[in-house]
Design a protein around this motif. Sequence first.
Motif, PDB file in Angstrom:
ATOM      1  N   ASP A 372       0.797  -1.225   0.000  1.00  0.00           N
ATOM      2  CA  ASP A 372       0.000   0.000   0.000  1.00  0.00           C
ATOM      3  C   ASP A 372       0.835   1.285   0.000  1.00  0.00           C
ATOM      4  O   ASP A 372       0.313   2.359   0.229  1.00  0.00           O
ATOM      5  N   GLY A 373       2.136   1.165  -0.255  1.00  0.00           N
ATOM      6  CA  GLY A 373       2.986   2.345  -0.246  1.00  0.00           C
ATOM      7  C   GLY A 373       3.480   2.712  -1.633  1.00  0.00           C
ATOM      8  O   GLY A 373       3.162   2.043  -2.622  1.00  0.00           O
ATOM      9  N   PRO A 374       4.274   3.768  -1.730  1.00  0.00           N
ATOM     10  CA  PRO A 374       4.792   4.192  -3.033  1.00  0.00           C
ATOM     11  C   PRO A 374       5.582   3.107  -3.756  1.00  0.00           C
ATOM     12  O   PRO A 374       5.478   2.965  -4.979  1.00  0.00           O
ATOM     13  N   ARG A 375       6.361   2.317  -2.995  1.00  0.00           N
ATOM     14  CA  ARG A 375       7.156   1.268  -3.627  1.00  0.00           C
ATOM     15  C   ARG A 375       6.283   0.177  -4.234  1.00  0.00           C
ATOM     16  O   ARG A 375       6.729  -0.575  -5.116  1.00  0.00           O
ATOM     17  N   SER A 376       5.053   0.092  -3.786  1.00  0.00           N
ATOM     18  CA  SER A 376       4.139  -0.941  -4.265  1.00  0.00           C
ATOM     19  C   SER A 376       3.082  -0.413  -5.225  1.00  0.00           C
ATOM     20  O   SER A 376       2.116  -1.107  -5.526  1.00  0.00           O
ATOM     21  N   THR A 377       3.294   0.798  -5.702  1.00  0.00           N
ATOM     22  CA  THR A 377       2.297   1.417  -6.579  1.00  0.00           C
ATOM     23  C   THR A 377       2.955   1.879  -7.873  1.00  0.00           C
ATOM     24  O   THR A 377       3.908   2.645  -7.833  1.00  0.00           O
ATOM     25  N   PRO A 378       2.494   1.415  -9.022  1.00  0.00           N
ATOM     26  CA  PRO A 378       1.472   0.389  -9.225  1.00  0.00           C
ATOM     27  C   PRO A 378       2.103  -0.991  -9.239  1.00  0.00           C
ATOM     28  O   PRO A 378       3.322  -1.140  -9.277  1.00  0.00           O
ATOM     29  N   HIS A 385       6.620  -7.934  -8.887  1.00  0.00           N
ATOM     30  CA  HIS A 385       6.661  -7.112  -7.678  1.00  0.00           C
ATOM     31  C   HIS A 385       7.354  -7.852  -6.540  1.00  0.00           C
ATOM     32  O   HIS A 385       8.218  -7.282  -5.852  1.00  0.00           O
ATOM     33  N   ASP A 394       7.518  -6.009   4.192  1.00  0.00           N
ATOM     34  CA  ASP A 394       6.141  -5.951   3.691  1.00  0.00           C
ATOM     35  C   ASP A 394       5.294  -7.097   4.239  1.00  0.00           C
ATOM     36  O   ASP A 394       4.068  -7.088   4.094  1.00  0.00           O
TER      37      ASP A 394
END
Length: 431
Positions: A372-378, A385, A394
Amino acid sequence: MLLTGTVVVDAETTLSDGAVVTEGDRIVAVGERADLVETYPDHERRDFDIVAPGLVGAHVHSVQSLGRGIADDTELLDWLFESVLPMEASLDREGMRVAAELGYLECLASGTTTVVDHLSVDHADAAFEAAGETGIRARMGKVLMDTESPDGLEEATEAGLNESERLIGEYHGAFDDRIRYAVTPRFAVTCTEECLRGARALADEYDGVRIHTHASENRDEIATVEDRTGMRNVHWLDEVGLTGEDVVLAHCVWTDETEREVLAETGTHVTHCPSSNMKLASGVAPVRDYLERGINVALGNDGPPCNNTLDAFTEMRQASLLGKVDSLDPTAIPAATVFEMATRNGAEAAGFERVGALREGWTADLVGLTADGPRSTPIHDVRSHLVYAAHGDDVALTMVDGEVRYDDGDYPGFDAEATLAKAQELAEEIA
């Protein structure tokens, strides 16, 4: 329990809106979230961004955890004989227990549910008990060293083999079969021919016991073995019986064509430890060639003193990137391949059936992750990923044998704070 999210079933299959249902120590259903929520309305429900199989660290040194950072930027054999082995020799039973607990807690918190663990010469039973108490799944064994070893670690050949046999009797299949034994010579440099042949004979006496050792990590190691035996390392190990489908060889960085043929023909498992090999400048293992030959290649972190982390997500990223730059081919060691190495390949090396994928009837070893953070978006591809962007921190939940062993910073049923405090105290004494 019913766990929902993007479900990574294995290296090939994902469910974008899926669920996994566990009962006892088994997975009883994997499918679409809406269907399983309706079918299992009374199950405790946990929602995550990603649900994935637990990772397998197919070569770790849990008991070296107290030595994280003690010998950075050092050549392998100096690192080993001047720093790491003396540290191991200095640990009493309590120190070995705390070191192992610390390693297992780090693994569980970062999504590793199974380890192939290379312990030390003394107090191995303390590590077995630590594995049982923390709840991790492990293939593990006491180390054998009967020559060319520092004070406090070298032991008589017969004494080492006898102690290994005692530990097999006590711990092989212990803790509801979460713990299984591996006869564990350190490596050919510190083991006589009698010791290596004895390791094979001992493993052959007991169903399901494996062998775990280091091989061909460093060119100096290979030169030493060749001077002593007249044979290259893998050929020597094959000569004394330390190859085969029940053998896990860590590293295998420096092998020639004939040695790779032996590994493939015998079904020997290889564990790739990219971060350790880079940090110690040991070289680059020919992973792509091994895989193309049908050799089962798993993934390991090695020990905290030569990696500094037991985060298997970091190791997946390193394995893929190192394979690409080594071959100058961006298609080499793709994400799906690395994920397979860190899950099913590792489970096969460790000798645990129905581990390493989320399938009905398989063992409930799994992790739930946040994204749910910047590193995981998108996230365009969830496996990419997990390999290239995810970190161990995570991980929000880790389940082994259907039991939650890590839950958002807590270790249910285990006093992790006491272990961390004691580990810091012991580390200061070591320093």
